[in-house]
Design an enzyme around this catalytic site. Structure first.
Site, PDB file in Angstrom:
ATOM      1  N   SER A 140       0.876  -1.175   0.000  1.00 44.27           N
ATOM      2  CA  SER A 140       0.000   0.000   0.000  1.00 44.27           C
ATOM      3  C   SER A 140       0.914   1.226   0.000  1.00 44.27           C
ATOM      4  O   SER A 140       1.040   1.952   0.970  1.00 44.27           O
ATOM      5  CB  SER A 140      -0.926  -0.012   1.212  1.00 44.27           C
ATOM      6  N   HIS A 157      -3.519  -5.713   2.836  1.00 48.45           N
ATOM      7  CA  HIS A 157      -2.665  -6.740   3.425  1.00 48.45           C
ATOM      8  C   HIS A 157      -3.397  -8.029   3.775  1.00 48.45           C
ATOM      9  O   HIS A 157      -2.813  -8.945   4.351  1.00 48.45           O
ATOM     10  CB  HIS A 157      -1.976  -6.203   4.693  1.00 48.45           C
ATOM     11  N   GLN A 173      -6.383  -0.983   7.521  1.00 44.13           N
ATOM     12  CA  GLN A 173      -5.300  -1.923   7.224  1.00 44.13           C
ATOM     13  C   GLN A 173      -4.647  -2.532   8.467  1.00 44.13           C
ATOM     14  O   GLN A 173      -4.305  -3.704   8.492  1.00 44.13           O
ATOM     15  CB  GLN A 173      -4.243  -1.175   6.407  1.00 44.13           C
ATOM     16  N   GLU A 174      -4.455  -1.717   9.522  1.00 38.07           N
ATOM     17  CA  GLU A 174      -3.672  -2.190  10.670  1.00 38.07           C
ATOM     18  C   GLU A 174      -4.292  -1.786  12.007  1.00 38.07           C
ATOM     19  O   GLU A 174      -4.658  -0.625  12.201  1.00 38.07           O
ATOM     20  CB  GLU A 174      -2.236  -1.629  10.597  1.00 38.07           C
ATOM     21  N   GLU A 201       1.315  -9.092   7.406  1.00 38.55           N
ATOM     22  CA  GLU A 201       2.207  -8.708   8.484  1.00 38.55           C
ATOM     23  C   GLU A 201       2.037  -9.611   9.704  1.00 38.55           C
ATOM     24  O   GLU A 201       2.466  -9.277  10.805  1.00 38.55           O
ATOM     25  CB  GLU A 201       2.002  -7.229   8.837  1.00 38.55           C
ATOM     26  N   ASP A 246      -3.612   2.051  11.686  1.00 42.23           N
ATOM     27  CA  ASP A 246      -3.206   2.563  10.380  1.00 42.23           C
ATOM     28  C   ASP A 246      -4.309   2.197   9.397  1.00 42.23           C
ATOM     29  O   ASP A 246      -4.252   1.130   8.768  1.00 42.23           O
ATOM     30  CB  ASP A 246      -1.862   1.981   9.934  1.00 42.23           C
ATOM     31  N   GLU A 249      -2.486   6.531  11.974  1.00 48.97           N
ATOM     32  CA  GLU A 249      -1.597   6.777  10.824  1.00 48.97           C
ATOM     33  C   GLU A 249      -2.437   6.775   9.542  1.00 48.97           C
ATOM     34  O   GLU A 249      -3.340   5.950   9.392  1.00 48.97           O
ATOM     35  CB  GLU A 249      -0.570   5.642  10.793  1.00 48.97           C
ATOM     36  N   ASP A 305       2.148   8.653   6.622  1.00 53.14           N
ATOM     37  CA  ASP A 305       2.962   7.619   5.963  1.00 53.14           C
ATOM     38  C   ASP A 305       2.916   7.870   4.451  1.00 53.14           C
ATOM     39  O   ASP A 305       3.818   8.521   3.909  1.00 53.14           O
ATOM     40  CB  ASP A 305       2.416   6.237   6.330  1.00 53.14           C
ATOM     41  N   LYS A 317      10.327   5.072   6.771  1.00 47.83           N
ATOM     42  CA  LYS A 317      10.681   3.860   6.025  1.00 47.83           C
ATOM     43  C   LYS A 317      11.824   4.209   5.075  1.00 47.83           C
ATOM     44  O   LYS A 317      11.659   5.039   4.175  1.00 47.83           O
ATOM     45  CB  LYS A 317       9.492   3.390   5.193  1.00 47.83           C
ATOM     46  N   LYS A 349       7.264  -0.030  14.409  1.00 46.63           N
ATOM     47  CA  LYS A 349       6.255  -1.046  14.093  1.00 46.63           C
ATOM     48  C   LYS A 349       6.862  -2.076  13.180  1.00 46.63           C
ATOM     49  O   LYS A 349       7.564  -1.752  12.221  1.00 46.63           O
ATOM     50  CB  LYS A 349       4.975  -0.434  13.514  1.00 46.63           C
TER      51      LYS A 349
HETATM   52  P1  PGA Z   1       3.232  -1.224   3.009  1.00 47.26           P
HETATM   53  O1  PGA Z   1       2.270  -0.901   4.228  1.00 47.26           O
HETATM   54  O2  PGA Z   1       4.527  -1.675   3.521  1.00 47.26           O
HETATM   55  O3  PGA Z   1       2.448  -2.265   2.255  1.00 47.26           O
HETATM   56  O4  PGA Z   1       3.319   0.069   2.225  1.00 47.26           O
HETATM   57  C1  PGA Z   1       2.733  -0.474   5.469  1.00 47.26           C
HETATM   58  C2  PGA Z   1       2.039   0.778   5.927  1.00 47.26           C
HETATM   59  O5  PGA Z   1       1.104   1.270   5.249  1.00 47.26           O
HETATM   60  O6  PGA Z   1       2.404   1.312   6.955  1.00 47.26           O
HETATM   61 ZN    ZN Z   2       0.933   3.063   6.713  1.00 47.40          ZN
END
Ligand code: PGA
Ligand code: ZN
Length: 419
Positions: A40, A155, A163-164, A205, A243, A284, A311, A336, A387
């Protein structure tokens, strides 16, 4: 000075190819780095080079990027004296010559950059985190792990739009206690999900991917699992971080959450209700990267109560973060390395955040290798937060285990927590 620069195509945790880069210094020290890969992704991230050859790995192969490391990059690095990993990074950026590192590939460049940081640490006889701390000029600190225990969005194959869903043991007295808390609640959550008849299969994840679509239902289960495990749900015990990765459920001018069509303001209202009802301390990508006006309103509404982390909207880019800070977007940044492509630029993004009072969370990608670089990066920069997915699955656990090793190895314990 390097005597060998070598990349090889390996697999990431999603059975997609990625690179491992090995650097050998003239003194004979050999270091290696594995390159993560997102799914993503933000639209302004540095660009991976993939083969696009449908006959191999459905077009996902990285032999071209490997070729760039073993060819052009090796040629540029070998036989040259570099004073530091930052000099290597500068040479890589110059050699690529494009703003998005799209020529040689952000995946190729990230691999060399991570390995160069390791080479500098090894040459100086330091641990990687110590060396990064010296380079960044930051006080080392053990970060609070954020365990992503329920997966949705891009994911997982379920209907969950967010997503998270992460456990954040903010109240844990130590890193080891925080990891233990994450693992214990993970086990309780699995039992709760199974008892309620939900599938306990895993997303990318390592979090459970139950067939739920309502974020509030997941949050209810999380609070129950925290309580089941004997912890307090809240900032003095285990809080929750989200997130949503909202860029993924943004459709031009509205969001779709569990079938509801929401404007930016309606989604902000929904977050406010969530924050009032549940111990959510951080959100996030609550809004899409393209919804910058919405981000400003979200920050004005909730920014003094919770962490609002960028992000996709920041992509670890010093220039984009600087502009966002000026506009009042968010109050913290996800970090990242492969979003921007070099360790040096990542440290610069973190410096800008520190100067503006923006908190930072160092992050894995949904596609990972066993490389635990981010654990050292989080400790060395004193980011305070990391994370790395669930406390299950080797590529996720490698990071938490590295943190536990670092915590254990110190004669004088490093400080732990947000800071
Ligand atoms: P990604 O997702 O590594 O698939 O981009 C992680 C995130 O959105 O934090
Ligand atoms: Zn993210």
């Amino acid at each position: 000075r390097f005597s060998d620069v070598h990349a090889v195509e390996i697999l990431d945790s999603r059975a997609r190819p990625t690179l491992a880069v090995t650097l050998t210094t003239a003194a004979g020290t050999r270091v290696r780095a594995g390159v993560p890969s997102g799914d993503s992704t933000g639209s302004r991230e540095a660009v991976e080079v993939r083969d696009a050859d449908p006959a191999r790995f459905a077009g996902q192969g990285v032999t071209k990027a490997v070729g760039h490391v073993n060819g052009e990059i090796a040629e540029a690095l070998l036989g040259r004296d570099f004073g530091s990993a930052a000099d290597v990074d500068a040479a890589l950026v110059e050699l690529d010559g494009t703003p998005g590192k799209s020529r040689l590939g952000a995946n190729a460049i990230t691999g060399v950059s991570l390995a160069a940081a390791r080479a500098q640490a090894a040459t100086g006889g330091m641990d990687l985190w110590e060396s990064l701390s010296a380079v960044a000029g930051t006080a080392p600190r053990l970060p609070v792990p954020h365990f992503n225990v329920v997966n949705g969005g891009a994911h997982a194959a379920n209907a969950l739009d967010f997503q998270e869903f992460m456990l954040a043991p903010l109240g844990a007295p130590s890193l080891a206690d925080a990891v233990r808390a994450g693992a214990e609640v993970y086990g309780r959550l699995q039992a709760r999900l199974a008892a309620a008849g939900h599938a306990t299969g895993l997303g990318d994840e390592g979090g459970f991917a139950p067939g739920l679509d309502s974020p509030e239902e997941v949050l209810t289960l999380l609070v129950e699992a925290i309580t089941d495990a004997g912890y307090t749900a809240g900032r003095d015990g285990i809080a929750i971080a989200l997130d949503p990765a909202a860029s993924e459920f943004w459709h031009e001018d509205h969001y779709v959450v569990a079938g509801d069509h929401l404007s930016s303001d309606q989604l902000i209202d929904r977050y406010q209700q969530i924050v009032e009802r549940f111990p959510v301390w951080s959100i996030e990508d609550g809004l899409a990267e393209g919804d910058r006006d919405g981000w400003v309103r979200l920050t004005a509404r909730l920014g003094d109560r919770i962490q609002l982390m960028g992000d996709d909207i920041f992509v670890t880019d010093p220039a984009i973060i600087t502009e966002a800070i000026d506009r009042g977007i968010g109050n913290s940044a996800l970090i990242k390395v492969n979003q921007i492509g070099t360790v040096t630029e990542t440290l610069e993004a973190m410096r800008i955040c520190r100067n503006a009072g923006y908190a930072q969370m160092v992050s894995h990608r949904s596609g990972e290798t066993e490389d635990a670089f981010i654990a050292d990066l989080a400790v060395g920069t004193g980011a305070g937060q990391i994370k790395s997915g669930t406390p299950a699955r080797g590529e996720r656990v490698a990071k938490y285990n590295r943190l536990m090793d670092i915590a254990d190895e110190q004669a004088r314990p490093l400080p732990f927590g947000i800071g």
